[in-house]
Scaffold this motif. Structure first.
Motif, short mmCIF file in Angstrom:
data_model
loop_
_atom_site.label_atom_id
_atom_site.label_comp_id
_atom_site.label_asym_id
_atom_site.label_seq_id
_atom_site.Cartn_x
_atom_site.Cartn_y
_atom_site.Cartn_z
N ASN A 76 0.82 -1.21 0.00
CA ASN A 76 0.00 0.00 0.00
C ASN A 76 0.85 1.26 0.00
OD1 ASN A 76 -2.25 -1.64 0.16
ND2 ASN A 76 -2.57 -1.31 2.35
N LYS A 89 1.68 3.64 -3.07
CA LYS A 89 0.83 4.75 -3.49
C LYS A 89 1.55 6.08 -3.38
CE LYS A 89 -3.66 2.91 -1.97
NZ LYS A 89 -4.83 3.18 -1.09
N ASP A 113 -8.30 3.41 -6.07
CA ASP A 113 -7.84 2.03 -5.93
C ASP A 113 -8.31 1.18 -7.10
OD1 ASP A 113 -6.28 2.04 -3.66
OD2 ASP A 113 -7.86 1.35 -2.31
N GLY A 135 -8.85 4.92 -0.59
CA GLY A 135 -9.22 4.34 -1.88
C GLY A 135 -9.46 5.38 -2.95
#
Length: 274
Positions: free
Chosen positions: A106, A109, A124, A161
């Protein structure tokens, strides 16, 4: 209207693919963005080891491919946020993450702050866009919707997200300084980090990041006429059957239509939550 510091030709939607298993999700998202009529670029950041045929398919659908690796992180950081250790300290109790989900990924990102654009909207790869969202490019840094999926208490936490960002390499380097400190544990990985890094984060309407569990837990909030983005947190619509498949079937079928890229149903004909 866009701010003066945002060139219409320097806007992009961005997603992240860190495993081959996320390629179906990225395909549905790219298709949905193209169908929304956006003129912005669509960028897929991806692990360098992702299946080339899958990446070529995304490029054919109009995506710009950008290989990215995890940020430079210490061994201690990797150990603390390894899937087994992280879930041991912060177990999931509301839903089930698929086996291919790697929490440490994650943090890739954050690489989007290195991209050469004026304004970005991150989404996402387990989400689909139902209506044009280009107005988000006029929003400031950093905007995100609340992590709403069970009760109104969830409004106190952001969900990463969907969020808006203004790229800046200096911000990225400062993020790394804050991110990787001795003993620092980010319970919800990038989400907890972004909450701390942007303590005055601006709230997006929930309809820009409507999570599938709202369908199950807060049906009175689900209004098809308002929803811009549906986010399939926890169980994925391409990883079926799962223990919630039957209750989420209308959402799964909608995702499948976007994944095919045709025969998209009229949203006004879709059923309300049971």
């Amino acid at each position: 209207m866009l701010p003066k510091d945002v060139n219409p030709d320097r806007r992009a939607y961005v997603t992240l693919v860190t495993a081959d298993s996320y390629l179906p999700g990225a395909r549905a998202l790219v298709n949905s963005l193209k169908l929304s009529g956006t003129a912005a670029d669509i960028v897929v950041m991806h692990d360098p080891g992702i299946d080339l045929a899958g990446l070529d398919d995304l490029a054919t659908r109009g995506a710009r491919l950008v290989p990215v690796e995890l940020p430079r992180l210490s061994r201690e950081f990797h150990e603390l946020h390894e899937r087994g250790n992280l879930h041991g300290r912060a177990p999931f109790s509301k839903g089930n993450k698929p086996a291919f989900h790697v929490p440490l990924h994650n943090f890739a990102k954050l690489r989007l702050w290195q991209l050469d654009y004026d304004a970005l909207v991150y989404i996402d790869a387990d989400a689909i866009v139902l209506r044009n969202c280009d107005r988000l490019f006029s929003y400031p840094q950093f905007c995100a919707a609340p992590n709403l999926y069970e009760s109104l208490v969830d409004f106190g936490r952001l969900n990463s997200g969907v969020f808006t960002a203004r790229p800046d390499p200096a911000i990225y380097e400062d993020m790394l300084r804050v991110l990787d400190r001795p003993g620092k544990f980010w319970r919800r990985t990038d989400q907890t980090f972004l909450e701390e890094y942007f303590p005055d984060w601006h709230g997006l309407p929930i309809y820009y990041n409507m999570m599938q569990y709202v369908w199950l837990n807060l049906p009175e909030i689900w209004r098809w006429q308002d929803i811009r983005i549906v986010h399939f947190q926890y169980e994925k619509p391409w990883d079926t059957p799962h223990d919630k498949s039957s209750r989420l079937l209308p959402l799964i079928e909608l995702w499948r239509a976007f994944e095919r890229g045709h025969d998209i149903p009229d949203l006004s004909t879709l059923p309300p939550p049971p």
